[in-house]
Design an enzyme around this catalytic site. Sequence first.
Site, PDB file in Angstrom:
ATOM      1  N   PRO A 118       0.822  -1.204   0.000  1.00 57.29           N
ATOM      2  CA  PRO A 118       0.000   0.000   0.000  1.00 57.29           C
ATOM      3  C   PRO A 118       0.862   1.264   0.000  1.00 57.29           C
ATOM      4  CG  PRO A 118      -0.067  -1.061   2.148  1.00 57.29           C
ATOM      5  CD  PRO A 118       0.735  -1.955   1.246  1.00 57.29           C
ATOM      6  N   ASP A 119       0.321   2.337  -0.546  1.00 62.07           N
ATOM      7  CA  ASP A 119       1.016   3.617  -0.568  1.00 62.07           C
ATOM      8  C   ASP A 119       0.753   4.336   0.755  1.00 62.07           C
ATOM      9  OD1 ASP A 119       2.023   6.143  -1.009  1.00 62.07           O
ATOM     10  OD2 ASP A 119       1.045   6.421  -2.935  1.00 62.07           O
ATOM     11  N   PRO A 120       1.779   4.521   1.588  1.00 63.89           N
ATOM     12  CA  PRO A 120       1.563   5.121   2.906  1.00 63.89           C
ATOM     13  C   PRO A 120       1.646   6.652   2.916  1.00 63.89           C
ATOM     14  CG  PRO A 120       3.840   4.479   2.723  1.00 63.89           C
ATOM     15  CD  PRO A 120       3.157   4.059   1.431  1.00 63.89           C
TER      16      PRO A 120
END
Length: 144
Positions: free
Chosen positions: A103-105
């Site tokens: 996931p893109d944090p």
Amino acid sequence: MNHLIEQAGLQESIVCDSAGTGDYHIGSPPDERMTLAASQRGIILKGKARQFQVPDFEAFDLILAMDRENLRDILFLDATGKYGDKVRLMCDFATRHRIRDVPDPYYGGPEGFNQVIDLLLDACEGLLEYVMKTYSLPAKGKVQ
């Protein structure tokens, strides 16, 4: 990954590099929030952002994408389809997590960066095991 490679004493045998598929962030150091999440686990992030280039297909035995969108972007650069067997998802090597896309944090809080570090540590441990087995590399140090 480089942290685990160094722990195993395999930095003379394994080259690990990182590159993005986009051209934003080129030359930038790692994100401060990711650097903090990594440092809390004893990992020092090094390097500067660069963009994936077609010659990377020849330079590396494995090319790992963080998610399916980046996987498509990388495979798009392989116009002849010659290198498709080298390109995989990073999380294909995870053993404790079922997530397949990292996931893109970047638009969330610190918990997102902690989740990504935990996921990548899992995947990198599996990747190191795979590389050591595939290339018959004995660890010279501690492997975690």
